[in-house]
Design a protein around this motif. Structure first.
Motif, PDB file in Angstrom:
ATOM      1  N   VAL A  57       1.127  -0.997  -0.236  1.00 48.68           N
ATOM      2  CA  VAL A  57       0.032  -0.132   0.500  1.00 48.68           C
ATOM      3  C   VAL A  57       1.136   1.091  -0.061  1.00 48.68           C
ATOM      4  N   THR A  58       1.747   1.121   1.090  1.00 45.54           N
ATOM      5  CA  THR A  58       2.579   2.345   0.914  1.00 45.54           C
ATOM      6  C   THR A  58       3.489   2.665  -0.613  1.00 45.54           C
ATOM      7  N   ASP A  59       3.797   2.193  -0.837  1.00 39.54           N
ATOM      8  CA  ASP A  59       4.435   2.268  -2.423  1.00 39.54           C
ATOM      9  C   ASP A  59       3.370   2.345  -3.154  1.00 39.54           C
ATOM     10  N   LYS A  60       2.182   1.544  -3.276  1.00 39.61           N
ATOM     11  CA  LYS A  60       1.162   2.583  -3.902  1.00 39.61           C
ATOM     12  C   LYS A  60       1.161   3.874  -3.705  1.00 39.61           C
ATOM     13  N   PHE A  61       0.901   4.148  -2.600  1.00 39.51           N
ATOM     14  CA  PHE A  61       0.911   5.580  -1.985  1.00 39.51           C
ATOM     15  C   PHE A  61       2.033   6.978  -2.524  1.00 39.51           C
ATOM     16  N   ILE A  62       3.314   6.050  -2.628  1.00 38.44           N
ATOM     17  CA  ILE A  62       4.204   6.785  -2.701  1.00 38.44           C
ATOM     18  C   ILE A  62       3.980   7.074  -4.788  1.00 38.44           C
ATOM     19  N   THR A 127      -5.252  16.069  -0.358  1.00 34.11           N
ATOM     20  CA  THR A 127      -4.820  15.792  -1.728  1.00 34.11           C
ATOM     21  C   THR A 127      -4.288  14.352  -1.144  1.00 34.11           C
ATOM     22  N   LEU A 128      -3.397  14.298  -0.802  1.00 39.76           N
ATOM     23  CA  LEU A 128      -2.577  13.038   0.069  1.00 39.76           C
ATOM     24  C   LEU A 128      -3.278  12.319   0.137  1.00 39.76           C
ATOM     25  N   VAL A 129      -3.922  12.539   2.011  1.00 44.90           N
ATOM     26  CA  VAL A 129      -4.817  11.522   2.620  1.00 44.90           C
ATOM     27  C   VAL A 129      -5.662  10.206   1.405  1.00 44.90           C
ATOM     28  N   GLY A 130      -5.848  11.418   0.421  1.00 46.65           N
ATOM     29  CA  GLY A 130      -7.041  10.924  -0.733  1.00 46.65           C
ATOM     30  C   GLY A 130      -5.743   9.428  -1.361  1.00 46.65           C
ATOM     31  N   GLN A 131      -4.852  10.312  -1.694  1.00 47.61           N
ATOM     32  CA  GLN A 131      -3.191   9.415  -3.183  1.00 47.61           C
ATOM     33  C   GLN A 131      -3.714   8.031  -1.953  1.00 47.61           C
ATOM     34  N   LEU A 132      -3.454   8.056  -0.275  1.00 45.22           N
ATOM     35  CA  LEU A 132      -3.291   6.777   0.176  1.00 45.22           C
ATOM     36  C   LEU A 132      -5.080   6.125  -0.052  1.00 45.22           C
ATOM     37  N   VAL A 133      -6.203   6.472   0.248  1.00 43.79           N
ATOM     38  CA  VAL A 133      -6.873   6.219   0.007  1.00 43.79           C
ATOM     39  C   VAL A 133      -7.156   5.234  -1.726  1.00 43.79           C
ATOM     40  N   LYS A 134      -7.518   5.656  -1.865  1.00 46.36           N
ATOM     41  CA  LYS A 134      -6.770   5.705  -3.880  1.00 46.36           C
ATOM     42  C   LYS A 134      -5.884   4.546  -3.283  1.00 46.36           C
ATOM     43  N   VAL A 141      -8.714  -2.841   0.355  1.00 45.52           N
ATOM     44  CA  VAL A 141      -8.918  -2.968   2.359  1.00 45.52           C
ATOM     45  C   VAL A 141      -9.993  -2.461   2.397  1.00 45.52           C
ATOM     46  N   PRO A 142     -10.881  -3.021   3.097  1.00 45.34           N
ATOM     47  CA  PRO A 142     -12.200  -2.483   3.139  1.00 45.34           C
ATOM     48  C   PRO A 142     -12.652  -1.363   3.525  1.00 45.34           C
ATOM     49  N   THR A 151      -8.095   7.733   9.832  1.00 48.86           N
ATOM     50  CA  THR A 151      -8.087   8.573  11.445  1.00 48.86           C
ATOM     51  C   THR A 151      -7.366   8.440  12.508  1.00 48.86           C
ATOM     52  N   ILE A 152      -6.238   8.061  12.345  1.00 50.37           N
ATOM     53  CA  ILE A 152      -4.910   8.118  12.691  1.00 50.37           C
ATOM     54  C   ILE A 152      -3.632   8.898  12.119  1.00 50.37           C
ATOM     55  N   LEU A 153      -4.179   9.201  10.686  1.00 48.91           N
ATOM     56  CA  LEU A 153      -3.406  10.523  10.106  1.00 48.91           C
ATOM     57  C   LEU A 153      -4.284  11.575  10.608  1.00 48.91           C
ATOM     58  N   LEU A 154      -5.100  11.894  10.518  1.00 53.85           N
ATOM     59  CA  LEU A 154      -5.377  12.798  10.632  1.00 53.85           C
ATOM     60  C   LEU A 154      -5.089  14.143  11.525  1.00 53.85           C
ATOM     61  N   PRO A 155      -5.191  13.757  12.797  1.00 48.94           N
ATOM     62  CA  PRO A 155      -4.516  14.358  13.974  1.00 48.94           C
ATOM     63  C   PRO A 155      -2.742  15.049  13.345  1.00 48.94           C
ATOM     64  N   MET A 156      -2.592  14.513  12.330  1.00 44.67           N
ATOM     65  CA  MET A 156      -1.167  15.007  11.852  1.00 44.67           C
ATOM     66  C   MET A 156      -1.775  16.015  11.466  1.00 44.67           C
TER      67      MET A 156
END
Ligand code: HEM
Length: 163
Positions: A57-62, A127-134, A141-142, A151-156
């Protein structure tokens, strides 16, 4: 009379045995003798599929971020330097792994330090969070796990945007 005494004695012995048996039952307890996690719902890390799934997922995200027309230019210098990309990639994997309850340890700098001087906007953050969701959707991933990770990343956001 002899018979009655015998029956009485037998009853007393039987009930004492019953009491002893009851007492034995009440001292039963669970003792953990190794690192077996306590019973409970599996962590988000486990439900995501562990470090191998998080790495995919991280490789796809990057890749999504680097090729996105809006935020891609932000990652141009990182993507063109193999060493920088390697460190960034490992730090992101560790961060997601640790944040979701996995056995990794994030060794990078704080989010405030990492994004200091970049003046990142809310639109870029979204936009970056959108790329993670994508990336998570690409690997099926369900939705519930996607929301939990978001929810873990948004508070950052407050440490990343506007510095
Ligand atoms: C939840 C949102 C974000 C997370 C979890 C995150 C995570 C990280 C991590 C772990 C690092 C590496 C820190 C280190 O090397 O010690 C990093 C660096 C960086 N981040 Fe973010 N980030 C987020 C948002 C953003 C946004 C919105 C942008 C820009 C659009 C961005 C651009 C960068 C850049 C350019 C670097 C430097 C990479 C390098 O070292 O070459 N980040 N981020």
């Amino acid at each position: 009379m002899k018979k009655i005494t015998f029956v009485l004695a037998a009853t007393v012995v039987a009930s004492l045995a019953g009491i002893t048996a009851c007492k034995k039952k009440t001292v039963t307890e669970t003792v953990y003798v190794d690192n077996t996690p306590p019973p409970g719902p599996p962590s988000l890390y486990t439900r995501l599929g562990g470090v191998s799934a998080i790495t995919l997922v991280t490789d796809k995200f990057i890749n999504n971020c680097a090729t996105n027309s809006f935020i891609g230019p932000r990652f141009a210098a990182t993507a063109s330097d193999p060493n920088r990309l390697r460190v960034f990639r490992f730090n992101l994997i560790d961060q997601i792994c640790a944040g979701s309850g996995g056995p990794c340890q994030y060794k990078g700098v704080t989010m405030l330090q990492a994004h200091q001087g970049m003046n990142i906007t809310n639109a870029e953050f979204d936009t970056l969070v959108g790329q993670l969701v994508k990336a998570m959707t690409f690997y099926n991933v369900p939705a519930s796990e996607q929301n939990e990770l978001a929810t873990i990343l948004l508070p950052m956001r407050s440490d990343i945007v506007g510095h």
